[in-house]
Motif scaffolding. Sequence first.
Motif, PDB file in Angstrom:
ATOM      1  N   ALA A  64      -9.349  13.453  -9.775  1.00  0.00           N
ATOM      2  CA  ALA A  64      -9.210  15.134 -10.413  1.00  0.00           C
ATOM      3  C   ALA A  64     -11.228  15.253 -10.977  1.00  0.00           C
ATOM      4  O   ALA A  64     -10.814  15.970 -11.690  1.00  0.00           O
ATOM      5  N   ALA A  65     -11.679  14.179 -10.914  1.00  0.00           N
ATOM      6  CA  ALA A  65     -12.561  14.008 -11.954  1.00  0.00           C
ATOM      7  C   ALA A  65     -14.088  15.248 -10.905  1.00  0.00           C
ATOM      8  O   ALA A  65     -13.730  15.656 -10.110  1.00  0.00           O
ATOM      9  N   ALA A 118       6.520  -0.038  -8.138  1.00  0.00           N
ATOM     10  CA  ALA A 118       6.410  -0.100  -9.508  1.00  0.00           C
ATOM     11  C   ALA A 118       4.673  -0.122 -10.144  1.00  0.00           C
ATOM     12  O   ALA A 118       4.446  -0.244 -11.129  1.00  0.00           O
ATOM     13  N   GLN A 119       3.624  -0.954  -9.488  1.00  0.00           N
ATOM     14  CA  GLN A 119       2.100  -0.941 -10.318  1.00  0.00           C
ATOM     15  C   GLN A 119       1.605  -0.329 -10.332  1.00  0.00           C
ATOM     16  O   GLN A 119       0.846  -0.138 -10.710  1.00  0.00           O
ATOM     17  N   ALA A 120       1.803   1.240  -9.128  1.00  0.00           N
ATOM     18  CA  ALA A 120       1.203   1.720  -9.334  1.00  0.00           C
ATOM     19  C   ALA A 120       1.524   2.932 -10.916  1.00  0.00           C
ATOM     20  O   ALA A 120       0.225   3.360 -11.456  1.00  0.00           O
ATOM     21  N   GLU A 121       2.160   2.798 -11.288  1.00  0.00           N
ATOM     22  CA  GLU A 121       1.893   3.154 -13.152  1.00  0.00           C
ATOM     23  C   GLU A 121       0.989   2.951 -14.213  1.00  0.00           C
ATOM     24  O   GLU A 121       0.705   3.617 -14.673  1.00  0.00           O
ATOM     25  N   LEU A 122       0.516   1.196 -13.740  1.00  0.00           N
ATOM     26  CA  LEU A 122      -0.579   0.728 -14.566  1.00  0.00           C
ATOM     27  C   LEU A 122      -1.661   2.070 -13.403  1.00  0.00           C
ATOM     28  O   LEU A 122      -2.525   1.188 -14.685  1.00  0.00           O
ATOM     29  N   HIS A 123      -1.931   2.383 -12.691  1.00  0.00           N
ATOM     30  CA  HIS A 123      -3.416   3.432 -12.245  1.00  0.00           C
ATOM     31  C   HIS A 123      -3.283   3.804 -11.862  1.00  0.00           C
ATOM     32  O   HIS A 123      -3.832   4.853 -11.587  1.00  0.00           O
ATOM     33  N   ALA A 124      -2.120   4.880 -12.597  1.00  0.00           N
ATOM     34  CA  ALA A 124      -1.921   6.262 -12.517  1.00  0.00           C
ATOM     35  C   ALA A 124      -2.889   7.017 -13.274  1.00  0.00           C
ATOM     36  O   ALA A 124      -3.368   7.824 -12.301  1.00  0.00           O
ATOM     37  N   ALA A 125      -3.426   7.048 -14.628  1.00  0.00           N
ATOM     38  CA  ALA A 125      -4.855   7.178 -15.299  1.00  0.00           C
ATOM     39  C   ALA A 125      -5.248   7.015 -14.553  1.00  0.00           C
ATOM     40  O   ALA A 125      -6.137   8.316 -14.884  1.00  0.00           O
ATOM     41  N   GLY A 152       1.534  12.402 -10.269  1.00  0.00           N
ATOM     42  CA  GLY A 152       0.300  12.963  -9.968  1.00  0.00           C
ATOM     43  C   GLY A 152      -0.390  13.360  -9.433  1.00  0.00           C
ATOM     44  O   GLY A 152      -1.050  14.311  -9.006  1.00  0.00           O
ATOM     45  N   VAL A 153      -0.695  11.701  -8.362  1.00  0.00           N
ATOM     46  CA  VAL A 153      -2.465  11.443  -7.955  1.00  0.00           C
ATOM     47  C   VAL A 153      -2.285  11.760  -6.453  1.00  0.00           C
ATOM     48  O   VAL A 153      -1.912  10.551  -5.729  1.00  0.00           O
ATOM     49  N   ASP A 154      -2.213  12.979  -5.666  1.00  0.00           N
ATOM     50  CA  ASP A 154      -1.992  12.237  -4.255  1.00  0.00           C
ATOM     51  C   ASP A 154      -2.924  12.092  -3.218  1.00  0.00           C
ATOM     52  O   ASP A 154      -3.926  12.912  -2.997  1.00  0.00           O
ATOM     53  N   LEU A 155      -2.834  10.594  -3.035  1.00  0.00           N
ATOM     54  CA  LEU A 155      -4.347  10.176  -2.310  1.00  0.00           C
ATOM     55  C   LEU A 155      -4.256  11.207  -0.780  1.00  0.00           C
ATOM     56  O   LEU A 155      -5.456  10.950   0.121  1.00  0.00           O
ATOM     57  N   SER A 156      -3.222  11.697  -0.605  1.00  0.00           N
ATOM     58  CA  SER A 156      -3.189  12.013   1.335  1.00  0.00           C
ATOM     59  C   SER A 156      -3.917  13.420   1.616  1.00  0.00           C
ATOM     60  O   SER A 156      -4.327  13.589   2.511  1.00  0.00           O
ATOM     61  N   THR A 157      -4.778  13.513   0.072  1.00  0.00           N
ATOM     62  CA  THR A 157      -5.483  14.486   0.381  1.00  0.00           C
ATOM     63  C   THR A 157      -6.868  13.913   0.979  1.00  0.00           C
ATOM     64  O   THR A 157      -7.989  15.086   0.494  1.00  0.00           O
ATOM     65  N   ALA A 158      -7.082  13.232   0.654  1.00  0.00           N
ATOM     66  CA  ALA A 158      -8.216  12.464   0.710  1.00  0.00           C
ATOM     67  C   ALA A 158      -9.023  12.720   2.381  1.00  0.00           C
ATOM     68  O   ALA A 158      -8.456  13.966   3.283  1.00  0.00           O
ATOM     69  N   GLN A 159     -10.478  13.143   2.198  1.00  0.00           N
ATOM     70  CA  GLN A 159     -11.448  14.093   2.963  1.00  0.00           C
ATOM     71  C   GLN A 159     -11.620  12.514   4.040  1.00  0.00           C
ATOM     72  O   GLN A 159     -11.825  13.502   5.060  1.00  0.00           O
ATOM     73  N   GLU A 179       0.994  -1.213  -0.557  1.00  0.00           N
ATOM     74  CA  GLU A 179      -0.052  -0.139   0.301  1.00  0.00           C
ATOM     75  C   GLU A 179       1.040   1.095   0.169  1.00  0.00           C
ATOM     76  O   GLU A 179       0.482   1.918  -0.574  1.00  0.00           O
ATOM     77  N   SER A 180       1.766   1.668   0.564  1.00  0.00           N
ATOM     78  CA  SER A 180       3.158   2.143   0.966  1.00  0.00           C
ATOM     79  C   SER A 180       3.919   2.714  -0.280  1.00  0.00           C
ATOM     80  O   SER A 180       3.866   3.929  -0.640  1.00  0.00           O
ATOM     81  N   GLY A 181       3.828   1.710  -1.008  1.00  0.00           N
ATOM     82  CA  GLY A 181       4.097   1.662  -2.605  1.00  0.00           C
ATOM     83  C   GLY A 181       3.290   2.482  -3.600  1.00  0.00           C
ATOM     84  O   GLY A 181       4.158   2.920  -5.026  1.00  0.00           O
ATOM     85  N   ILE A 182       2.247   1.314  -3.329  1.00  0.00           N
ATOM     86  CA  ILE A 182       1.292   2.334  -4.607  1.00  0.00           C
ATOM     87  C   ILE A 182       0.914   3.727  -3.802  1.00  0.00           C
ATOM     88  O   ILE A 182       0.987   4.186  -5.138  1.00  0.00           O
ATOM     89  N   LEU A 183       0.995   4.331  -2.796  1.00  0.00           N
ATOM     90  CA  LEU A 183       0.935   5.527  -2.294  1.00  0.00           C
ATOM     91  C   LEU A 183       1.341   6.547  -3.248  1.00  0.00           C
ATOM     92  O   LEU A 183       1.257   7.287  -3.357  1.00  0.00           O
ATOM     93  N   TYR A 184       2.642   6.069  -2.565  1.00  0.00           N
ATOM     94  CA  TYR A 184       4.496   7.064  -3.825  1.00  0.00           C
ATOM     95  C   TYR A 184       3.990   6.916  -4.686  1.00  0.00           C
ATOM     96  O   TYR A 184       3.950   7.996  -5.230  1.00  0.00           O
TER      97      TYR A 184
END
Length: 285
Positions: free
Chosen positions: A284-285, A270-277, A34-41, A23-28
Amino acid sequence: MSGEGGDTALVLGGGGLTGIGWESGILYGLARAGVDLSTAQLVVGTSAGSVVGAQLASGLLTPQELYERQLGDASGEAVARFGPGLLTRYAMAMARSRDAAGYRRRIGAMALAADTAADEAERRAVLAARLVSHDWPERRLVVTAVDALSGELAAFDRDSGAPLVDAVSASCAVPGVWPPVTVGGRRFIDGGVRSATNADVAAGYRRVVIIAPMALGAGKIPSPAAQAERLRADGARVLLITPTAGVRKIFGRNVLDPARRDPAARAGLAQAELHAAEAAAVWAA
């Protein structure tokens, strides 16, 4: 159980020490894209996800720092076992239970009777050392656990009266491995006994990212995919991220082995690249 409603929610599921690393790797990786999930409400954490969620929501660690804490030699840490024998006991409890609540009560009874390697105070000290803050964050954090006697969900937050370390310890109290945790005079076990993610706690939020180290449900336990579909049916935009087959091999057979946390973190990055888009489209919707 549902959230109060809002815009963005991050749901972090259970999955042992490999789950914390991945999870830490995915988040980083997503933050680096460019998708910082730490901004979650809202941050919802179950078991491993409660550790990651508490650290992320604290605001004291960047996603990169959270990731880097998972790297390095773990030879000094104790290895716990989550083996076939324990899985068999879980399966037998499932087969003998009429419903999900009954299953949770059976597992709770097993946990209360189990002889574990560490006592409650020792286990709490381990969890306390993992957290960078012992105070509930300003950002809304919900930590899930299950009442060992009633089988009911406990959704601890800063208004629940439970200390953060106790809530996280309860959420991580794997039945048969670690002792149930006492909070307010009651005993609690791992939130993953109810669901690998408890993503329904994020109901009412419009954009939800679920990061689930454990992708499957079992019998009366809903899968992360089923919970994601329910959120979508209620109108949310949802992204569910689960480990690839290659990543699951890296996890190995014992998700509680500290030596697996580093490679799991690198695999997540490494896997995070697959989900960035996809993550950007949801966030950002």
